[in-house]
Design a protein around this motif. Structure first.
Motif, PDB file in Angstrom:
ATOM      1  N   LYS A 130      31.839  47.211  48.724  1.00  0.00           N
ATOM      2  CA  LYS A 130      31.757  48.380  49.602  1.00  0.00           C
ATOM      3  C   LYS A 130      31.372  49.627  48.814  1.00  0.00           C
ATOM      4  N   ASP A 131      31.937  49.766  47.596  1.00  0.00           N
ATOM      5  CA  ASP A 131      31.632  50.928  46.754  1.00  0.00           C
ATOM      6  C   ASP A 131      30.327  50.775  45.985  1.00  0.00           C
ATOM      7  N   LYS A 132      29.715  49.595  46.086  1.00  0.00           N
ATOM      8  CA  LYS A 132      28.457  49.277  45.384  1.00  0.00           C
ATOM      9  C   LYS A 132      28.610  49.416  43.873  1.00  0.00           C
ATOM     10  N   THR A 133      29.724  48.854  43.345  1.00  0.00           N
ATOM     11  CA  THR A 133      29.985  48.953  41.903  1.00  0.00           C
ATOM     12  C   THR A 133      30.052  47.577  41.229  1.00  0.00           C
ATOM     13  N   LEU A 134      29.723  46.515  41.958  1.00  0.00           N
ATOM     14  CA  LEU A 134      29.829  45.176  41.381  1.00  0.00           C
ATOM     15  C   LEU A 134      28.982  45.022  40.120  1.00  0.00           C
ATOM     16  N   GLN A 135      27.823  45.676  40.112  1.00  0.00           N
ATOM     17  CA  GLN A 135      26.908  45.547  38.981  1.00  0.00           C
ATOM     18  C   GLN A 135      27.413  46.265  37.734  1.00  0.00           C
ATOM     19  N   GLU A 136      28.496  47.015  37.844  1.00  0.00           N
ATOM     20  CA  GLU A 136      29.011  47.766  36.690  1.00  0.00           C
ATOM     21  C   GLU A 136      29.908  46.923  35.782  1.00  0.00           C
ATOM     22  N   TYR A 137      30.249  45.709  36.205  1.00  0.00           N
ATOM     23  CA  TYR A 137      31.217  44.906  35.451  1.00  0.00           C
ATOM     24  C   TYR A 137      30.547  43.691  34.813  1.00  0.00           C
ATOM     25  N   ASN A 138      31.054  43.321  33.631  1.00  0.00           N
ATOM     26  CA  ASN A 138      30.594  42.076  33.018  1.00  0.00           C
ATOM     27  C   ASN A 138      31.707  41.041  32.878  1.00  0.00           C
ATOM     28  N   ILE A 139      32.969  41.478  32.946  1.00  0.00           N
ATOM     29  CA  ILE A 139      34.108  40.548  32.911  1.00  0.00           C
ATOM     30  C   ILE A 139      35.143  41.000  33.936  1.00  0.00           C
ATOM     31  N   VAL A 140      35.582  40.064  34.744  1.00  0.00           N
ATOM     32  CA  VAL A 140      36.680  40.313  35.683  1.00  0.00           C
ATOM     33  C   VAL A 140      37.770  39.302  35.352  1.00  0.00           C
ATOM     34  N   SER A 141      38.930  39.787  34.974  1.00  0.00           N
ATOM     35  CA  SER A 141      40.003  38.899  34.519  1.00  0.00           C
ATOM     36  C   SER A 141      41.111  38.793  35.566  1.00  0.00           C
ATOM     37  N   LEU A 142      41.489  37.554  35.842  1.00  0.00           N
ATOM     38  CA  LEU A 142      42.586  37.273  36.778  1.00  0.00           C
ATOM     39  C   LEU A 142      43.782  36.656  36.053  1.00  0.00           C
ATOM     40  N   GLU A 143      43.783  36.766  34.750  1.00  0.00           N
ATOM     41  CA  GLU A 143      44.795  36.086  33.938  1.00  0.00           C
ATOM     42  C   GLU A 143      46.178  36.717  34.041  1.00  0.00           C
ATOM     43  N   PHE A 144      46.221  37.966  34.403  1.00  0.00           N
ATOM     44  CA  PHE A 144      47.483  38.696  34.371  1.00  0.00           C
ATOM     45  C   PHE A 144      48.139  38.713  35.750  1.00  0.00           C
ATOM     46  N   ASP A 145      49.448  38.737  35.777  1.00  0.00           N
ATOM     47  CA  ASP A 145      50.197  38.599  37.022  1.00  0.00           C
ATOM     48  C   ASP A 145      49.826  39.678  38.044  1.00  0.00           C
ATOM     49  N   ASN A 146      49.378  39.221  39.202  1.00  0.00           N
ATOM     50  CA  ASN A 146      49.183  40.077  40.367  1.00  0.00           C
ATOM     51  C   ASN A 146      48.299  41.298  40.116  1.00  0.00           C
ATOM     52  N   GLN A 147      47.266  41.113  39.285  1.00  0.00           N
ATOM     53  CA  GLN A 147      46.350  42.227  39.059  1.00  0.00           C
ATOM     54  C   GLN A 147      44.979  41.724  38.632  1.00  0.00           C
ATOM     55  N   VAL A 148      43.981  42.562  38.815  1.00  0.00           N
ATOM     56  CA  VAL A 148      42.623  42.267  38.413  1.00  0.00           C
ATOM     57  C   VAL A 148      42.235  43.291  37.342  1.00  0.00           C
ATOM     58  N   VAL A 149      41.869  42.799  36.172  1.00  0.00           N
ATOM     59  CA  VAL A 149      41.483  43.684  35.059  1.00  0.00           C
ATOM     60  C   VAL A 149      39.990  43.508  34.821  1.00  0.00           C
TER      61      VAL A 149
END
Length: 239
Positions: free
Chosen positions: A216-235
């Motif tokens: 929605k914010d059109k920011t997907l292209q700004e990231y190269n790593i999305v981490s789901l390893e940590f409890d209940n959060q997206v880093v």
């Protein structure tokens, strides 16, 4: 002594019916196979073809047309077809007019292993050979491919295939080790560090919430790593 003609008639009728039934069965057994038909049920992507099934049966039994029906052992023929590594289940039966029908359910690949040996992982977590007839569009599995890791990959793929969004978008899983699996998506440049296979529902729900907001914010292209390893959060790591 009074003769009970009704009783005698009943016995005669039963004997007649049994005789006709035995005669009919005898004539039916003497009939010959007059045709063979191969039918595939479920997925129509033919990893194994009718010609391949016919070849299996011919190698085992020889030509089957004009073979007397009494010479066929149908459950044995089913086992011959099921011996093919691409076949999940086979049902073989004869119609009243002598046509031999084979209904075949193929195995369903859900991932493709790209290692020293290349093969599919099917929807029961078993190996399935690649087919020269059809190439399945399934996620590619790369990296440190071991027995334990493949068990985890099957758990991930099974979850992905039950979710419309993930099934349409995940194109690959890279195995770093037993504690970290990376997902690659069809339209995005970033990779998703999933971590291990614990709490998949929570991890993917968090990811989809992040994805919806970033799209929605059109920011997907700004990231190269999305981490789901940590409890209940997206880093996220930006480019």
């Amino acid at each position: 002594m009074r003769i009970n003609w009704n009783y005698i008639k009943m016995i005669g009728l039963v004997v007649l019916i049994m005789g006709l039934y035995a005669f009919s069965n005898h004539r039916n057994d003497k009939k010959k196979v007059n045709g063979i038909k191969i039918e595939f049920v479920g997925d129509q992507n033919l990893y194994v073809t009718p010609a391949m099934v016919n070849k299996l049966l011919i190698q085992k039994y020889g030509p089957l047309v004009n073979v007397p029906k009494e010479n066929l052992v149908l459950n044995t023929m089913e086992k011959v077809i099921e011996a093919n590594e691409m076949v999940k289940n086979a049902q073989v039966y004869l119609t009243m007019n002598g046509e031999l029908i084979s209904k075949i359910l193929q195995k369903k690949p859900i991932g493709r292993i790209e290692g020293p040996t290349k093969y599919y992982l099917d929807d029961e977590g078993n190996r399935m050979p690649l087919s020269s007839n059809y190439s399945a569009r399934v996620p590619i599995i790369t990296g440190n491919i071991t027995g334990k890791c493949l068990e985890d990959v099957y758990v991930i793929l099974d979850y992905i295939n039950k979710d419309d969004f993930l099934r349409k978008n995940v194109i690959g899983i890279h195995i770093e080790n037993e504690e970290n699996y990376q997902l690659r998506f069809r339209m995005e440049n970033f990779v998703v560090n999933l971590g291990n296979v614990k709490d998949l529902e929570e991890k993917f729900n968090n990811f989809k919430a992040f994805y919806a907001k970033a799209a929605k914010d059109k920011t997907l292209q700004e990231y190269n790593i999305v981490s789901l390893e940590f409890d209940n959060q997206v880093v996220c790591t930006k480019i």
